[in-house]
Design an enzyme around this catalytic site. Sequence first.
Site, PDB file in Angstrom:
ATOM      1  N   HIS A 188       0.955  -1.273  -0.050  1.00  0.00           N
ATOM      2  CA  HIS A 188       0.191  -0.017  -0.027  1.00  0.00           C
ATOM      3  C   HIS A 188       0.877   1.291  -0.002  1.00  0.00           C
ATOM      4  O   HIS A 188       0.578   2.354  -0.722  1.00  0.00           O
ATOM      5  CB  HIS A 188      -0.943   0.210   1.426  1.00  0.00           C
ATOM      6  CG  HIS A 188      -1.868  -0.891   1.239  1.00  0.00           C
ATOM      7  ND1 HIS A 188      -2.160  -1.748   2.320  1.00  0.00           N
ATOM      8  CD2 HIS A 188      -3.049  -1.387   0.494  1.00  0.00           C
ATOM      9  CE1 HIS A 188      -3.257  -2.447   2.283  1.00  0.00           C
ATOM     10  NE2 HIS A 188      -3.670  -2.307   1.227  1.00  0.00           N
ATOM     11  N   LYS A 244     -15.769  -7.205   6.767  1.00  0.00           N
ATOM     12  CA  LYS A 244     -14.809  -7.966   7.341  1.00  0.00           C
ATOM     13  C   LYS A 244     -14.655  -7.526   8.781  1.00  0.00           C
ATOM     14  O   LYS A 244     -15.061  -6.434   8.998  1.00  0.00           O
ATOM     15  CB  LYS A 244     -13.526  -7.434   6.355  1.00  0.00           C
ATOM     16  CG  LYS A 244     -13.504  -7.991   5.227  1.00  0.00           C
ATOM     17  CD  LYS A 244     -12.250  -7.257   4.616  1.00  0.00           C
ATOM     18  CE  LYS A 244     -12.033  -7.795   3.206  1.00  0.00           C
ATOM     19  NZ  LYS A 244     -11.013  -7.021   2.388  1.00  0.00           N
ATOM     20  N   ARG A 250      -2.334  -6.530  -7.688  1.00  0.00           N
ATOM     21  CA  ARG A 250      -1.307  -7.519  -7.620  1.00  0.00           C
ATOM     22  C   ARG A 250      -1.387  -8.600  -8.806  1.00  0.00           C
ATOM     23  O   ARG A 250      -2.295  -8.377  -9.669  1.00  0.00           O
ATOM     24  CB  ARG A 250      -1.203  -8.304  -6.149  1.00  0.00           C
ATOM     25  CG  ARG A 250      -0.586  -7.138  -5.075  1.00  0.00           C
ATOM     26  CD  ARG A 250      -1.097  -7.890  -3.835  1.00  0.00           C
ATOM     27  NE  ARG A 250      -2.688  -8.064  -3.512  1.00  0.00           N
ATOM     28  CZ  ARG A 250      -3.045  -8.357  -2.742  1.00  0.00           C
ATOM     29  NH1 ARG A 250      -2.343  -8.430  -1.568  1.00  0.00           N
ATOM     30  NH2 ARG A 250      -4.382  -8.550  -2.685  1.00  0.00           N
ATOM     31  N   SER A 296      -2.739  -7.543   3.397  1.00  0.00           N
ATOM     32  CA  SER A 296      -2.957  -7.387   4.917  1.00  0.00           C
ATOM     33  C   SER A 296      -3.461  -8.759   5.550  1.00  0.00           C
ATOM     34  O   SER A 296      -2.872  -9.074   6.639  1.00  0.00           O
ATOM     35  CB  SER A 296      -4.195  -6.419   4.964  1.00  0.00           C
ATOM     36  OG  SER A 296      -3.803  -5.204   4.636  1.00  0.00           O
TER      37      SER A 296
HETATM   38  O1  PNS Z   1      -8.920  -3.274   0.711  1.00  0.00           O
HETATM   39  P1  PNS Z   1     -10.228  -3.935   0.457  1.00  0.00           P
HETATM   40  O2  PNS Z   1     -10.830  -4.602   1.279  1.00  0.00           O
HETATM   41  O3  PNS Z   1      -9.775  -4.631  -0.884  1.00  0.00           O
HETATM   42  O4  PNS Z   1     -11.016  -2.513  -0.436  1.00  0.00           O
HETATM   43  C1  PNS Z   1     -12.273  -2.852  -0.814  1.00  0.00           C
HETATM   44  C2  PNS Z   1     -13.162  -1.482  -0.662  1.00  0.00           C
HETATM   45  C3  PNS Z   1     -13.184  -1.066   0.827  1.00  0.00           C
HETATM   46  C4  PNS Z   1     -12.519  -0.466  -1.606  1.00  0.00           C
HETATM   47  C5  PNS Z   1     -14.583  -1.653  -1.243  1.00  0.00           C
HETATM   48  O5  PNS Z   1     -15.374  -2.718  -0.340  1.00  0.00           O
HETATM   49  C6  PNS Z   1     -15.584  -0.490  -1.131  1.00  0.00           C
HETATM   50  O6  PNS Z   1     -15.525   0.088  -1.973  1.00  0.00           O
HETATM   51  N1  PNS Z   1     -16.242  -0.673   0.031  1.00  0.00           N
HETATM   52  C7  PNS Z   1     -17.395   0.691   0.056  1.00  0.00           C
HETATM   53  C8  PNS Z   1     -18.639   0.284  -0.065  1.00  0.00           C
HETATM   54  C9  PNS Z   1     -18.987   0.352  -1.746  1.00  0.00           C
HETATM   55  O7  PNS Z   1     -18.742   1.471  -2.319  1.00  0.00           O
HETATM   56  N2  PNS Z   1     -19.121  -0.903  -2.313  1.00  0.00           N
HETATM   57  C10 PNS Z   1     -19.533  -1.142  -3.706  1.00  0.00           C
HETATM   58  C11 PNS Z   1     -18.341  -1.122  -4.577  1.00  0.00           C
HETATM   59  S1  PNS Z   1     -18.289  -2.965  -5.048  1.00  0.00           S
END
Ligand code: PNS
Length: 166
Positions: free
Chosen positions: A17, A41, A90, A128
């Site tokens: 990150h 999560k 990745r 992570s």
């Molecule tokens: O680090 P991560 O867990 O891969 O990040 C995922 C994240 C937080 C970017 C994604 O879950 C997200 O955008 N969550 C906010 C809710 C949302 O907008 N959901 C619709 C997009 S699928």
Amino acid sequence: MQIAVYPGSFDPITSGHVGIIERGLCVFDKLVVAIAANTRKQPLFSVEERIDLIGRCFEGNDRVEVDSFGGLTVDYVKSRGAKVILRGLRAVADFEYELQMANLNRKLGPGVETLFMMTGEEYFFVSSQNVKEIGLLGGDIQGLVPPVVEEAVRARFGAERGEVQP
Ligand code: PNS
């Protein structure tokens, strides 16, 4: 001023990150590292702890802002006056998930674009999730995460194992 939002769980922030943020700053004037507060999560670190850890990694750098948000990422991006979601990619494993998310976000928020940056090859295997697993099992996470995070993960799992922290 070109602003991009770098959203994620960052539980915790890894060296991968950090690399994306550093390289993102070569392209954008400002990056908002945004922790999604309402994911399904179960986090190891609270949102406040994650904000603190990321903030300490970029102390003194006023081009990096750390924030958290509830709700949809695209709504948050618009509320910040930004048009770009930055995501690291990745190896192939990330591709399908990221493709889905980028397409959904484009549908949910037309005008907001997702830009991908390939994660530095030395961090292709770092997530992570595997940092937490190694930490839980008492393994060495040096280099996989910034030193402040290494300390925090060690302290969290050490405390769970009943070890006395110095
Ligand atoms: O680090 P991560 O867990 O891969 O990040 C995922 C994240 C937080 C970017 C994604 O879950 C997200 O955008 N969550 C906010 C809710 C949302 O907008 N959901 C619709 C997009 S699928």
